[in-house]
Scaffold this motif. Structure first.
Motif, mmCIF file in Angstrom:
data_model
loop_
_atom_site.group_PDB
_atom_site.id
_atom_site.type_symbol
_atom_site.label_atom_id
_atom_site.label_comp_id
_atom_site.label_asym_id
_atom_site.label_seq_id
_atom_site.Cartn_x
_atom_site.Cartn_y
_atom_site.Cartn_z
ATOM 1 N N THR A 1 0.741 -1.147 -0.026
ATOM 2 C CA THR A 1 -0.066 -0.259 -0.038
ATOM 3 C C THR A 1 0.795 1.097 0.135
ATOM 4 O O THR A 1 1.956 1.135 0.409
ATOM 5 N N HIS B 1 -7.845 8.547 -5.869
ATOM 6 C CA HIS B 1 -8.065 8.017 -4.451
ATOM 7 C C HIS B 1 -7.837 9.205 -3.362
ATOM 8 O O HIS B 1 -6.818 10.318 -3.730
ATOM 9 N N THR B 2 -8.554 9.387 -2.194
ATOM 10 C CA THR B 2 -8.261 10.487 -1.239
ATOM 11 C C THR B 2 -8.038 9.650 0.126
ATOM 12 O O THR B 2 -8.701 8.856 0.494
ATOM 13 N N ASP C 1 -4.653 6.164 6.903
ATOM 14 C CA ASP C 1 -5.402 5.765 5.671
ATOM 15 C C ASP C 1 -4.330 5.323 4.726
ATOM 16 O O ASP C 1 -2.888 5.868 4.737
ATOM 17 N N TRP D 1 -3.517 3.681 0.485
ATOM 18 C CA TRP D 1 -4.142 3.346 -0.883
ATOM 19 C C TRP D 1 -3.580 1.893 -1.480
ATOM 20 O O TRP D 1 -2.513 1.773 -1.408
ATOM 21 N N ILE E 1 -8.521 1.328 -8.172
ATOM 22 C CA ILE E 1 -9.648 2.595 -8.530
ATOM 23 C C ILE E 1 -11.050 2.148 -8.525
ATOM 24 O O ILE E 1 -11.227 1.315 -9.471
ATOM 25 N N ASN E 2 -11.823 2.479 -7.643
ATOM 26 C CA ASN E 2 -13.306 2.000 -7.547
ATOM 27 C C ASN E 2 -13.323 0.317 -7.401
ATOM 28 O O ASN E 2 -14.258 -0.129 -8.153
#
Length: 724
Positions: free
Chosen positions: A646, A673-674, A680, A682, A686-687
């Protein structure tokens, strides 16, 4: 019950007594009474007790070789135990059961000769299997010849010796086993079993036996001088005994083996023997006649090893303790019931008495008396072993004397000598008198007279002042004693406790109220002389004395000290902090094990110091955190290998990050992504779909607290490469 056909062939009765008989029985049990079963290798754990065939075969079954054996048992309980088997014939019948394929006799690959063998271990018709089949004895096994036709009956198979073996060994005889002589396929013999359901085809055993026999009885043992009458019975033609005599009766009166052979007019000849043992005479000896002194006893012993004892007084034990005048006898019996008697005469001399005086005598401590025995006796014996007619007694205890006359008879008397002792402590321990009060001194009770120092004659004496007082007492035989007591004025106790005491952290303090008081009661309820104190607080104690209650209290304070390492702080990269507790301390012990007076700190963490300030060991600690800075990597590999999966921001002081937001977008400026929180990350999707390899860009805004506590705003930009 088995179906049994009895045929009486011959019997003879002579003078009302059976001399001999020849009998034939036919046993042909049906399905309910018969006991037969098969065992099969291809069904090694299955019981085949209801099969209609009595079969011995070795064949292939659907291409697999298999072997059958059969078991059959007949009930021979109607044949007497002493019978001689003259003839026994077993008949086995072809089953005439036409199935497909038909089970017939067969000898395709060799001879189907078979054996009938004696089974020697138990078995159950509906439980026996190939794996649990019983053992056999091949001695006297009977061979059944090869079949000459496929449906042949085998009649009158001679099994005489096998049946005789069964009668001779009933505990190890459990029927016949039917087995091929050579168990190789393809060979078979097959007959009807008792479960076939056709009476005429059931296996049949015909037995002829002779019951001619005599019995002289079991070997026996007789008492000495007894005789045993031997009789084989009447009605026989001839009798022939071991010594040649021919009478029908014989009397055995000595140890030996006796036998007789008889015969009758029907040709029955029988012989039996018996071992007769004549026991040895019983030897018993109570001993010589004797004499006793009156009051004495004598133990008579009849000897060991007998089965029963009977004395003239009715007792039934080996030993008998007697004390009376006259004859005493015993009768003993052994295990055969043989008996013997012996006796002794006992003469008992008359009794006499002596006296040492009163049973109880008193003297005062330090005095003595003489104890005198009577004159005219052969010997004297005192309790201390001395043998004089008189003895001096000055010690408390039991004294006894035993005298012996010319017959050796003795008499004894005793007395208890009590030495009156006046104890030294008649008035008790020295004591005190309470202020303004008085005290009564109680003397030990039980004396005839009391005389105090002032001439008073009561058991007690009362005074209101201190001094030394004495008393003289006398008991009922004139023994006297004296004691004194010292009485002093009571001193009000000082408990010796300060108003205030200090205690170091982790230390304890022992509070002592002093010794010698009647009771103690501390403020925590404990009742000991001392109290172990661990914590700060107010502590009180109340003591009980002969003159009332007194109390004291103390305040315990916990000493903390002034050791101070400073406030918690933050170190940024390259910064250090110098921890210095100041002067007036010694015995330094830091959290990292250092014993120096100061400590140089470069890394985040909690640091503590314990040191001695001249009074107590004191301590303090400080927590140092890292600057609230962030670092953002430039590559991550979300390929499910468990490493660098990640993309996220890294900080050493998560608590210092007040606000955080990172926006990630692709090369065309589209947000993918935010991250709303420093924790947090990523995952490279994506979705929910896997993002393509390549370079992605990010912008990060966050607020962080600096080392002074002020919150500052920061903004960073950069890129990250996604590689799978």
């Amino acid at each position: 019950m088995k179906q049994i056909i009895w045929i009486i062939l011959f019997a003879s009765i002579i003078h009302g007594s059976t001399a001999g008989a020849q009998t034939t029985i036919i046993l042909q049990p049906g399905p309910e009474e018969g006991k037969d079963a098969c065992v099969f290798t291809l069904l090694p754990d299955s019981a085949l007790g209801n099969i209609t065939y009595y079969i011995a075969t070795d064949w292939t079954f659907f291409g697999t070789p298999g072997t059958y054996r059969s078991l059959i048992d007949f009930d021979l309980s109607e044949i007497p135990e002493n019978a001689t088997i003259l003839d026994a014939r077993l008949s086995l019948y072809y089953h005439h059961r036409y199935v497909n394929p038909e089970q017939t006799h067969w000898s395709l690959s060799g001879s189907n000769k078979s054996y009938l063998q004696r089974i020697v271990t138990p078995w159950e018709e509906h439980k026996v299997t190939w794996n649990t089949q019983p053992l056999v004895d091949t001695t006297h096994q009977v061979e059944m010849p090869q079949s000459i036709s496929s449906r042949q009956d085998y009649l009158d198979i001679d099994v005489t010796q096998l049946v005789q073996d069964m009668m001779d060994n009933p505990g190890t005889s459990f029927g016949f086993r039917f087995i091929l002589q050579t168990e190789e396929y393809y060979r078979r013999m097959c007959f009807a079993s008792s479960d076939r359901g056709v009476d005429s085809l059931n296996p049949m055993l015909e037995i002829t036996f002779n019951t001619c026999g005599i019995d002289l009885g079991n070997d026996t043992t007789l008492c000495n001088s007894e005789a045993l009458q031997l009789s084989p019975g009447s009605g026989y033609s001839n009798y022939f005994w071991q010594d040649g005599s021919t009478d029908s009766l014989y009397f055995a009166n000595s140890t030996g083996l006796y036998w007789v052979e008889i015969s009758d007019s029907m040709g029955c000849v029988a012989r039996d023997s018996i071992l007769v043992t004549i026991s040895n005479p019983i030897e018993i000896q109570l001993g010589n006649d004797t004499s006793l002194c009156f009051g004495q006893s004598y133990l008579l012993d009849a000897g060991e090893g007998f089965s029963a004892y009977l004395w003239n007084d009715g007792s039934q034990t080996r030993f008998n303790e007697i004390s009376s005048h006259g004859f005493h006898w015993v009768q003993v019996s052994d295990s055969l019931g043989c008996t013997a008697v012996d006796s002794v005469f006992v003469d008992v001399y008359n009794s006499f008495e002596i006296s040492l005086g009163n049973d109880t005598t008193h003297i005062c401590e330090g005095e003595y008396i003489f104890l005198n025995g009577p004159d005219g006796f052969e010997s004297y014996l005192w309790q201390d072993g001395s043998d004089y007619p008189s003895i001096l007694a000055d010690t408390a205890g039991t004294y006894w004397l035993e005298v012996t006359d010319e017959n050796g008879c003795a008499a004894r008397d005793s007395l208890e000598l009590i030495v009156n002792f006046i104890p030294e402590n008649l008035l008790g321990n020295d004591t005190v008198i309470c202020p303004g009060g008085e005290i009564t001194v109680q003397a030990t009770p039980g004396y005839s007279s009391y005389v105090w120092h002032d001439g008073s004659q009561n058991q007690s004496f009362t005074t209101n002042h201190e001094g030394i007082f004495w008393l003289t007492v006398q008991d009922d035989i004139g023994c006297a004693g004296t004691d004194t007591i010292k009485i002093t004025d009571f001193e009000i106790p000082g408990l010796g406790m300060a108003e205030q005491e200090w205690i170091c952290p982790e230390d304890t303090l022992l509070l002592d109220a002093g010794e010698g008081y009647l009771s103690y009661l501390w403020s925590d309820g404990s009742q000991n002389q001392t109290l172990q104190v661990f914590n700060a607080g107010n502590y009180a104690v109340e003591v009980e004395t002969v003159c009332g209650l007194f109390s004291d209290a103390v305040e315990i304070k916990l000493y903390r000290g002034n050791l101070d390492l400073g406030n918690d702080t933050i170190l940024c990269d390259g910064e250090v902090l110098y921890l210095n507790p100041g002067n007036n301390y010694s015995n330094f012990h830091w959290s990292n094990g250092s014993s120096e007076s100061t400590l140089l700190v470069k890394n985040r963490g909690t640091y503590w110091l314990k040191a001695f300030d001249g009074f107590c060991n004191v301590s303090d600690s400080i927590t140092i955190d890292a600057c609230a800075e962030i670092w953002i990597p430039n590559v991550f590999t979300p390929n499910s290998d468990g490493h660098n999966e990640t993309f996220y921001a890294v900080t050493e002081n998560e608590a210092g990050i007040v606000n955080f937001k990172m926006v990630i977008f692709n090369r065309w400026g589209r947000i993918v992504h935010t991250l709303e929180n420093i924790n947090d990350a990523w995952d490279g999707k994506i979705n929910g779909s896997t993002a393509a390899d390549g370079v992605y860009f990010w912008e990060c805004d966050y607020s962080a607290r600096d080392k002074t506590g002020k919150i500052n705003f920061h903004s960073k930009q950069g890129s990250v490469t996604l590689i799978r």
